[in-house]
Design a protein around this motif. Sequence first.
Motif, PDB file in Angstrom:
ATOM      1  N   ARG A 123      -2.568  -6.950  -7.907  1.00 11.56           N
ATOM      2  CA  ARG A 123      -1.342  -6.434  -8.484  1.00 11.56           C
ATOM      3  C   ARG A 123      -0.875  -5.251  -7.635  1.00 11.56           C
ATOM      4  O   ARG A 123      -1.672  -4.610  -6.954  1.00 11.56           O
ATOM      5  CB  ARG A 123      -1.577  -5.990  -9.929  1.00 11.56           C
ATOM      6  CG  ARG A 123      -0.275  -5.676 -10.656  1.00 11.56           C
ATOM      7  CD  ARG A 123      -0.426  -5.462 -12.139  1.00 11.56           C
ATOM      8  NE  ARG A 123       0.895  -5.265 -12.737  1.00 11.56           N
ATOM      9  CZ  ARG A 123       1.102  -4.992 -14.009  1.00 11.56           C
ATOM     10  NH1 ARG A 123       0.075  -4.886 -14.845  1.00 11.56           N
ATOM     11  NH2 ARG A 123       2.335  -4.828 -14.469  1.00 11.56           N
ATOM     12  N   PHE A 124       0.412  -4.931  -7.673  1.00 14.43           N
ATOM     13  CA  PHE A 124       0.979  -3.880  -6.830  1.00 14.43           C
ATOM     14  C   PHE A 124       0.245  -2.557  -7.046  1.00 14.43           C
ATOM     15  O   PHE A 124       0.120  -2.075  -8.173  1.00 14.43           O
ATOM     16  CB  PHE A 124       2.467  -3.710  -7.143  1.00 14.43           C
ATOM     17  CG  PHE A 124       3.161  -2.687  -6.289  1.00 14.43           C
ATOM     18  CD1 PHE A 124       3.468  -2.948  -4.963  1.00 14.43           C
ATOM     19  CD2 PHE A 124       3.502  -1.453  -6.809  1.00 14.43           C
ATOM     20  CE1 PHE A 124       4.096  -2.012  -4.172  1.00 14.43           C
ATOM     21  CE2 PHE A 124       4.137  -0.495  -6.036  1.00 14.43           C
ATOM     22  CZ  PHE A 124       4.432  -0.783  -4.713  1.00 14.43           C
ATOM     23  N   GLU A 154       4.811  -1.316   1.960  1.00 15.26           N
ATOM     24  CA  GLU A 154       4.559   0.128   1.971  1.00 15.26           C
ATOM     25  C   GLU A 154       3.223   0.482   2.622  1.00 15.26           C
ATOM     26  O   GLU A 154       2.853   1.645   2.701  1.00 15.26           O
ATOM     27  CB  GLU A 154       4.612   0.690   0.559  1.00 15.26           C
ATOM     28  CG  GLU A 154       3.441   0.290  -0.321  1.00 15.26           C
ATOM     29  CD  GLU A 154       3.356   1.134  -1.578  1.00 15.26           C
ATOM     30  OE1 GLU A 154       4.328   1.840  -1.887  1.00 15.26           O
ATOM     31  OE2 GLU A 154       2.305   1.082  -2.242  1.00 15.26           O
ATOM     32  N   GLY A 155       2.492  -0.556   3.070  1.00 15.05           N
ATOM     33  CA  GLY A 155       1.215  -0.305   3.721  1.00 15.05           C
ATOM     34  C   GLY A 155       0.047  -0.240   2.769  1.00 15.05           C
ATOM     35  O   GLY A 155      -0.972   0.394   3.060  1.00 15.05           O
ATOM     36  N   THR A 156       0.159  -0.916   1.614  1.00 13.19           N
ATOM     37  CA  THR A 156      -0.922  -0.952   0.631  1.00 13.19           C
ATOM     38  C   THR A 156      -1.522  -2.352   0.582  1.00 13.19           C
ATOM     39  O   THR A 156      -0.802  -3.345   0.591  1.00 13.19           O
ATOM     40  CB  THR A 156      -0.405  -0.566  -0.768  1.00 13.19           C
ATOM     41  OG1 THR A 156       0.081   0.787  -0.730  1.00 13.19           O
ATOM     42  CG2 THR A 156      -1.513  -0.656  -1.811  1.00 13.19           C
ATOM     43  N   GLN A 207     -15.425  -5.268  13.402  1.00 17.70           N
ATOM     44  CA  GLN A 207     -14.191  -4.484  13.432  1.00 17.70           C
ATOM     45  C   GLN A 207     -13.394  -4.568  12.133  1.00 17.70           C
ATOM     46  O   GLN A 207     -12.234  -4.180  12.084  1.00 17.70           O
ATOM     47  CB  GLN A 207     -13.312  -4.962  14.604  1.00 17.70           C
ATOM     48  CG  GLN A 207     -13.937  -4.738  15.968  1.00 17.70           C
ATOM     49  CD  GLN A 207     -13.175  -5.473  17.061  1.00 17.70           C
ATOM     50  OE1 GLN A 207     -13.458  -6.629  17.387  1.00 17.70           O
ATOM     51  NE2 GLN A 207     -12.198  -4.804  17.631  1.00 17.70           N
ATOM     52  N   PHE A 208     -14.052  -5.051  11.076  1.00 22.44           N
ATOM     53  CA  PHE A 208     -13.329  -5.232   9.822  1.00 22.44           C
ATOM     54  C   PHE A 208     -12.871  -3.875   9.267  1.00 22.44           C
ATOM     55  O   PHE A 208     -13.637  -2.913   9.240  1.00 22.44           O
ATOM     56  CB  PHE A 208     -14.205  -5.935   8.789  1.00 22.44           C
ATOM     57  CG  PHE A 208     -13.418  -6.600   7.705  1.00 22.44           C
ATOM     58  CD1 PHE A 208     -12.800  -7.817   7.935  1.00 22.44           C
ATOM     59  CD2 PHE A 208     -13.281  -6.022   6.454  1.00 22.44           C
ATOM     60  CE1 PHE A 208     -12.057  -8.440   6.941  1.00 22.44           C
ATOM     61  CE2 PHE A 208     -12.550  -6.624   5.452  1.00 22.44           C
ATOM     62  CZ  PHE A 208     -11.932  -7.842   5.704  1.00 22.44           C
ATOM     63  N   PRO A 209     -11.613  -3.780   8.831  1.00 20.44           N
ATOM     64  CA  PRO A 209     -11.069  -2.480   8.405  1.00 20.44           C
ATOM     65  C   PRO A 209     -11.539  -2.066   7.024  1.00 20.44           C
ATOM     66  O   PRO A 209     -12.195  -2.828   6.304  1.00 20.44           O
ATOM     67  CB  PRO A 209      -9.562  -2.734   8.413  1.00 20.44           C
ATOM     68  CG  PRO A 209      -9.443  -4.190   8.102  1.00 20.44           C
ATOM     69  CD  PRO A 209     -10.615  -4.850   8.779  1.00 20.44           C
ATOM     70  N   GLY A 210     -11.158  -0.840   6.645  1.00 21.05           N
ATOM     71  CA  GLY A 210     -11.369  -0.372   5.283  1.00 21.05           C
ATOM     72  C   GLY A 210     -10.242  -0.881   4.403  1.00 21.05           C
ATOM     73  O   GLY A 210      -9.681  -1.943   4.660  1.00 21.05           O
ATOM     74  N   ASP A 211      -9.869  -0.106   3.384  1.00 19.92           N
ATOM     75  CA  ASP A 211      -8.731  -0.509   2.560  1.00 19.92           C
ATOM     76  C   ASP A 211      -7.504   0.331   2.929  1.00 19.92           C
ATOM     77  O   ASP A 211      -7.622   1.388   3.543  1.00 19.92           O
ATOM     78  CB  ASP A 211      -9.042  -0.392   1.065  1.00 19.92           C
ATOM     79  CG  ASP A 211      -9.492   1.000   0.671  1.00 19.92           C
ATOM     80  OD1 ASP A 211      -9.311   1.948   1.468  1.00 19.92           O
ATOM     81  OD2 ASP A 211     -10.027   1.154  -0.439  1.00 19.92           O
ATOM     82  N   PHE A 212      -6.337  -0.169   2.564  1.00 19.32           N
ATOM     83  CA  PHE A 212      -5.083   0.492   2.915  1.00 19.32           C
ATOM     84  C   PHE A 212      -4.328   0.871   1.646  1.00 19.32           C
ATOM     85  O   PHE A 212      -4.107   0.035   0.770  1.00 19.32           O
ATOM     86  CB  PHE A 212      -4.212  -0.421   3.781  1.00 19.32           C
ATOM     87  CG  PHE A 212      -4.790  -0.701   5.143  1.00 19.32           C
ATOM     88  CD1 PHE A 212      -4.504   0.127   6.219  1.00 19.32           C
ATOM     89  CD2 PHE A 212      -5.638  -1.782   5.339  1.00 19.32           C
ATOM     90  CE1 PHE A 212      -5.044  -0.117   7.475  1.00 19.32           C
ATOM     91  CE2 PHE A 212      -6.177  -2.035   6.588  1.00 19.32           C
ATOM     92  CZ  PHE A 212      -5.883  -1.201   7.659  1.00 19.32           C
ATOM     93  N   VAL A 213      -3.929   2.140   1.559  1.00 11.51           N
ATOM     94  CA  VAL A 213      -3.133   2.627   0.434  1.00 11.51           C
ATOM     95  C   VAL A 213      -1.966   3.427   0.994  1.00 11.51           C
ATOM     96  O   VAL A 213      -2.160   4.479   1.606  1.00 11.51           O
ATOM     97  CB  VAL A 213      -3.970   3.507  -0.520  1.00 11.51           C
ATOM     98  CG1 VAL A 213      -3.096   4.029  -1.659  1.00 11.51           C
ATOM     99  CG2 VAL A 213      -5.153   2.727  -1.072  1.00 11.51           C
ATOM    100  N   GLN A 214      -0.770   2.882   0.836  1.00 14.35           N
ATOM    101  CA  GLN A 214       0.465   3.529   1.293  1.00 14.35           C
ATOM    102  C   GLN A 214       0.347   3.996   2.753  1.00 14.35           C
ATOM    103  O   GLN A 214       0.676   5.124   3.097  1.00 14.35           O
ATOM    104  CB  GLN A 214       0.826   4.684   0.377  1.00 14.35           C
ATOM    105  CG  GLN A 214       1.198   4.211  -1.037  1.00 14.35           C
ATOM    106  CD  GLN A 214       1.532   5.335  -1.977  1.00 14.35           C
ATOM    107  OE1 GLN A 214       0.662   5.826  -2.682  1.00 14.35           O
ATOM    108  NE2 GLN A 214       2.790   5.750  -1.996  1.00 14.35           N
ATOM    109  N   GLY A 215      -0.120   3.102   3.586  1.00 16.34           N
ATOM    110  CA  GLY A 215      -0.174   3.340   5.025  1.00 16.34           C
ATOM    111  C   GLY A 215      -1.414   4.042   5.525  1.00 16.34           C
ATOM    112  O   GLY A 215      -1.608   4.168   6.737  1.00 16.34           O
TER     113      GLY A 215
END
Length: 244
Positions: free
Chosen positions: A119-120, A90-92, A62-70
């Motif tokens: 890094r952000f 911000e959901g990143t 169940q491992f997720p993908g990546d998250f970018v701004q939600g």
Amino acid sequence: MSQIRTFLAGATTMASALAAVFFLAGAREPIRHEKFDEITVGRINIVEPDGTKRIVISNKAQFPGDFVQGKEGARPDRNSFAGMLFINEEGTENGGLIQKGSIAADGKISSGLSLTFDRFRQDQALQLMNNDSTTHQQTAIKINDVPLYTVTSLEDNNRFHEAASKLPPSEQRAYWQKLNEQGRLGNNRIWLGNTGDKGASLQLKDAQGRVRMRLMVSADGKAEIQMLDDAGKVSKTISPTSKE
């Protein structure tokens, strides 16, 4: 009778209003403090009150993908890992811990662990890693220079790779070199770890990612400091037997 009817009508209205208040109040579940001695789950999502994911702890399945701004993106390269993702306000994605370890029927080992801090809105600035196979083992700490996301974004990196893939192999190196000189790419600046010949090494690199100083201890205990020029050639060596 009219006074009674008026009273009953008022009472009915009051009762309806109170019922609505209790219903709305009850719609919000009170905070509960549960205590468990042991819990077995496939995945845990730690979220803010608005539902924003902040930490995801998951098994491999169940491992997720990546998250970018939600928004969650597909990451099929993570299908063999279990671990934890850190996600900012911000959901990143902000870093994480991934790990795996298996041995095939033929005895081949495939094992690895990586703890990273990003890094952000960017890639890894710090990584603690361990890779292990039947023929190779490496443990290292990596500190990277990563461009500000307004200079090079993760989307830019994807476009760079797509553009490079369309170039002849003879032109790809020059393409990446130009981007590197423009400060568009991330570079490893400090590398500390073991070496393939069972030695230990600390490498200090310039802004272009070129090794300029190398501190080494070989498997048999010989210590050496090497200074390198921008072409990667050793210009000076300091060892216990050095005259200077």
